[in-house]
Design a protein around this motif. Structure first.
Motif, PDB file in Angstrom:
ATOM      1  N   LEU A 180     -28.901  -2.827 -21.903  1.00 27.97           N
ATOM      2  CA  LEU A 180     -28.621  -3.073 -21.439  1.00 27.97           C
ATOM      3  C   LEU A 180     -26.849  -2.460 -20.996  1.00 27.97           C
ATOM      4  O   LEU A 180     -26.142  -2.649 -20.158  1.00 27.97           O
ATOM      5  CB  LEU A 180     -27.702  -4.551 -21.377  1.00 27.97           C
ATOM      6  CG  LEU A 180     -28.107  -5.910 -21.372  1.00 27.97           C
ATOM      7  CD1 LEU A 180     -27.651  -7.181 -21.982  1.00 27.97           C
ATOM      8  CD2 LEU A 180     -29.581  -5.651 -19.840  1.00 27.97           C
ATOM      9  N   ASN A 181     -26.617  -0.787 -21.630  1.00 29.36           N
ATOM     10  CA  ASN A 181     -25.877  -0.369 -21.432  1.00 29.36           C
ATOM     11  C   ASN A 181     -25.884   0.596 -20.187  1.00 29.36           C
ATOM     12  O   ASN A 181     -26.197   0.857 -19.549  1.00 29.36           O
ATOM     13  CB  ASN A 181     -26.002   1.147 -22.738  1.00 29.36           C
ATOM     14  CG  ASN A 181     -25.664   1.004 -23.868  1.00 29.36           C
ATOM     15  OD1 ASN A 181     -25.243  -0.224 -24.404  1.00 29.36           O
ATOM     16  ND2 ASN A 181     -25.924   1.321 -24.947  1.00 29.36           N
ATOM     17  N   ARG A 182     -24.429   1.128 -19.380  1.00 31.86           N
ATOM     18  CA  ARG A 182     -24.196   1.518 -18.440  1.00 31.86           C
ATOM     19  C   ARG A 182     -23.799   2.869 -18.984  1.00 31.86           C
ATOM     20  O   ARG A 182     -22.796   3.245 -19.853  1.00 31.86           O
ATOM     21  CB  ARG A 182     -22.751   0.477 -17.624  1.00 31.86           C
ATOM     22  CG  ARG A 182     -22.821   0.891 -16.683  1.00 31.86           C
ATOM     23  CD  ARG A 182     -22.733   0.266 -15.200  1.00 31.86           C
ATOM     24  NE  ARG A 182     -21.084   0.289 -15.835  1.00 31.86           N
ATOM     25  CZ  ARG A 182     -20.265  -1.009 -15.400  1.00 31.86           C
ATOM     26  NH1 ARG A 182     -21.455  -2.324 -14.688  1.00 31.86           N
ATOM     27  NH2 ARG A 182     -19.213  -1.252 -15.722  1.00 31.86           N
ATOM     28  N   GLN A 218     -22.629  -8.693 -18.971  1.00 38.29           N
ATOM     29  CA  GLN A 218     -22.620  -7.408 -18.204  1.00 38.29           C
ATOM     30  C   GLN A 218     -22.975  -7.947 -16.022  1.00 38.29           C
ATOM     31  O   GLN A 218     -22.444  -7.310 -15.781  1.00 38.29           O
ATOM     32  CB  GLN A 218     -24.376  -7.640 -18.301  1.00 38.29           C
ATOM     33  CG  GLN A 218     -25.470  -5.966 -16.847  1.00 38.29           C
ATOM     34  CD  GLN A 218     -25.955  -6.496 -16.662  1.00 38.29           C
ATOM     35  OE1 GLN A 218     -27.614  -8.010 -16.978  1.00 38.29           O
ATOM     36  NE2 GLN A 218     -26.852  -5.429 -16.616  1.00 38.29           N
ATOM     37  N   GLU A 219     -22.879  -9.881 -15.932  1.00 40.86           N
ATOM     38  CA  GLU A 219     -22.298  -9.894 -14.968  1.00 40.86           C
ATOM     39  C   GLU A 219     -21.355  -9.697 -14.796  1.00 40.86           C
ATOM     40  O   GLU A 219     -20.746  -9.645 -13.811  1.00 40.86           O
ATOM     41  CB  GLU A 219     -23.270 -11.611 -15.045  1.00 40.86           C
ATOM     42  CG  GLU A 219     -22.946 -11.319 -13.311  1.00 40.86           C
ATOM     43  CD  GLU A 219     -22.891 -13.127 -13.485  1.00 40.86           C
ATOM     44  OE1 GLU A 219     -24.046 -13.710 -13.060  1.00 40.86           O
ATOM     45  OE2 GLU A 219     -22.962 -14.484 -14.010  1.00 40.86           O
ATOM     46  N   ALA A 259     -19.809  -5.666 -12.952  1.00 37.90           N
ATOM     47  CA  ALA A 259     -21.156  -5.625 -12.776  1.00 37.90           C
ATOM     48  C   ALA A 259     -20.667  -4.758 -11.737  1.00 37.90           C
ATOM     49  O   ALA A 259     -21.026  -3.767 -11.522  1.00 37.90           O
ATOM     50  CB  ALA A 259     -22.418  -6.290 -11.998  1.00 37.90           C
ATOM     51  N   ASN A 313     -24.761 -10.797 -24.025  1.00 37.66           N
ATOM     52  CA  ASN A 313     -24.720  -9.846 -23.220  1.00 37.66           C
ATOM     53  C   ASN A 313     -25.067  -9.744 -21.907  1.00 37.66           C
ATOM     54  O   ASN A 313     -24.203  -8.977 -20.673  1.00 37.66           O
ATOM     55  CB  ASN A 313     -25.108  -8.868 -23.704  1.00 37.66           C
ATOM     56  CG  ASN A 313     -25.276  -8.356 -25.267  1.00 37.66           C
ATOM     57  OD1 ASN A 313     -24.362  -8.428 -25.539  1.00 37.66           O
ATOM     58  ND2 ASN A 313     -26.352  -8.238 -26.124  1.00 37.66           N
ATOM     59  N   GLU A 314     -25.848 -10.765 -21.101  1.00 36.70           N
ATOM     60  CA  GLU A 314     -26.095 -10.871 -20.059  1.00 36.70           C
ATOM     61  C   GLU A 314     -24.884 -10.944 -18.988  1.00 36.70           C
ATOM     62  O   GLU A 314     -24.469 -10.775 -18.242  1.00 36.70           O
ATOM     63  CB  GLU A 314     -26.782 -11.785 -19.546  1.00 36.70           C
ATOM     64  CG  GLU A 314     -28.266 -11.081 -20.160  1.00 36.70           C
ATOM     65  CD  GLU A 314     -29.637 -11.893 -19.611  1.00 36.70           C
ATOM     66  OE1 GLU A 314     -30.934 -11.452 -20.139  1.00 36.70           O
ATOM     67  OE2 GLU A 314     -29.614 -13.073 -20.209  1.00 36.70           O
ATOM     68  N   TYR A 335     -23.330  -1.934 -25.551  1.00 35.47           N
ATOM     69  CA  TYR A 335     -23.532  -3.259 -26.879  1.00 35.47           C
ATOM     70  C   TYR A 335     -24.228  -3.030 -27.829  1.00 35.47           C
ATOM     71  O   TYR A 335     -24.888  -1.972 -28.268  1.00 35.47           O
ATOM     72  CB  TYR A 335     -24.603  -4.541 -25.363  1.00 35.47           C
ATOM     73  CG  TYR A 335     -24.501  -4.198 -23.968  1.00 35.47           C
ATOM     74  CD1 TYR A 335     -23.319  -5.783 -23.862  1.00 35.47           C
ATOM     75  CD2 TYR A 335     -24.508  -3.636 -22.606  1.00 35.47           C
ATOM     76  CE1 TYR A 335     -23.357  -6.157 -22.371  1.00 35.47           C
ATOM     77  CE2 TYR A 335     -23.623  -4.014 -21.462  1.00 35.47           C
ATOM     78  CZ  TYR A 335     -23.726  -5.134 -21.932  1.00 35.47           C
ATOM     79  OH  TYR A 335     -23.183  -5.663 -20.096  1.00 35.47           O
TER      80      TYR A 335
END
Length: 301
Positions: free
Chosen positions: A165-167, A255-256, A259, A251-252, A267
């Motif tokens: 999930l990393n950006r 993330q949201e 976003a 984590n989700e 993460y």
């Protein structure tokens, strides 16, 4: 941001319980580590053996302990015994005048996030790290060593694997953060931290998933996320769900919430309510690199 002086062997540190009561026998091994391995002298706060309902003594006992240790020039650092709840009850009872003039390290995590954030508003670094009750837990050896290194002035340099999930991105800024519930709790108070241009780290334990979502929405609506330089997501441990499932993991949810922003996010960082709770110096200017093959966090800028 002022960095307190690094400890040296022979220095004296104060041990205190600012929140929930402590089983003193459980922290005796930690005292032995501090004295016999780290080579420091200890001053024991009255709160370590005090009890008042769930607290480590009354607010007055805990506040007096903290005040005495902040004011004593011979005490070079203050190490928290445990969290739980209660440290924010003390902050408006404390006179930080002498501490501002003669800064010293204050360490802890979880409920102690309130104290670390308040210290941040004073322009002084503190250390988010493991506490006395957890010194000897299995799997926490490296985390304990990171606390020792930070107290003794050694540089910070961490590397962890990539997360799906990393950006990606490379950034720098002051480290701020800690327990998500406490960070939302202090919004609007004198302990509230300005997060703009900073690298925020988050962790929590024992919350419902919908509550994690609610707190992230609170951070967002309060303007705490939009101007971050970066975000570090730590352990979210022992979370619960309702009979009608929330539908996203922690984590989700995070993330949201972020976003729409462009800052780097990593993460799975080892900070929070797990044995791997690496020391993070709050207020320290650090670089964060979130790359395809891993994440690097360092104060060597």
């Amino acid at each position: 941001m002022i960095q307190p002086k690094a400890l040296q062997k022979g220095d004296t540190v104060g041990l205190v319980a600012l929140a929930c009561k402590v089983d003193f026998d459980l922290i005796k091994p930690a005292i032995e580590v501090i004295e016999n391995i780290w080579g420091l002298n200890v001053v024991l706060g009255t709160s370590l053996k005090s009890k008042y309902h769930q607290f480590a003594g009354t607010d007055e006992i805990r506040a007096n302990d903290f005040q005495l240790m902040l004011d004593d020039p011979n005490i070079k650092a203050i190490i928290s015994a445990r969290g739980g709840y209660g440290s924010s009850r003390l902050l408006d009872k404390i006179d930080f005048t002498n501490f501002i003039q003669n800064p010293k390290w204050v360490t802890g995590f979880s409920d102690i996030t309130a104290v670390l954030c308040h210290i941040h508003t004073l322009g002084i670094e503190s250390i988010h790290a493991t506490m006395l009750k957890l010194f000897m837990q299995d799997g926490g050896e490296f985390a304990l060593e990171t606390l020792r290194k930070t107290l003794f002035g050694e540089s910070l340099s961490y590397n962890i694997p990539a997360h799906s999930l990393n950006r990606k991105g490379i950034t720098k800024g002051q480290l701020v953060g800690g327990n998500l519930a406490i960070l939302t709790h202090i919004i609007g108070s004198k302990s509230d931290v300005d997060t703009a241009g900073k690298i925020l780290f988050l962790e929590d334990v024992g919350e419902y998933l919908y509550s994690i979502d609610r707190m992230m929405i609170q951070l967002k609506r309060a303007g705490k996320l939009q101007s971050l330089a970066g975000l570090i997501v730590g352990h979210f441990s022992d979370l619960e769900d309702n009979e009608v499932q929330f539908g996203k993991n922690a984590n989700e949810i995070i993330q949201e919430a972020v976003a729409e922003y462009n800052f780097p996010v990593c993460y799975g960082f080892p900070v929070g309510h797990e044995p791997e709770n690496w020391a993070l110096p709050c207020g320290r200017e650090v670089s964060l690199s979130v790359e395809e093959n891993g994440v690097w966090l360092s104060d060597k800028i």
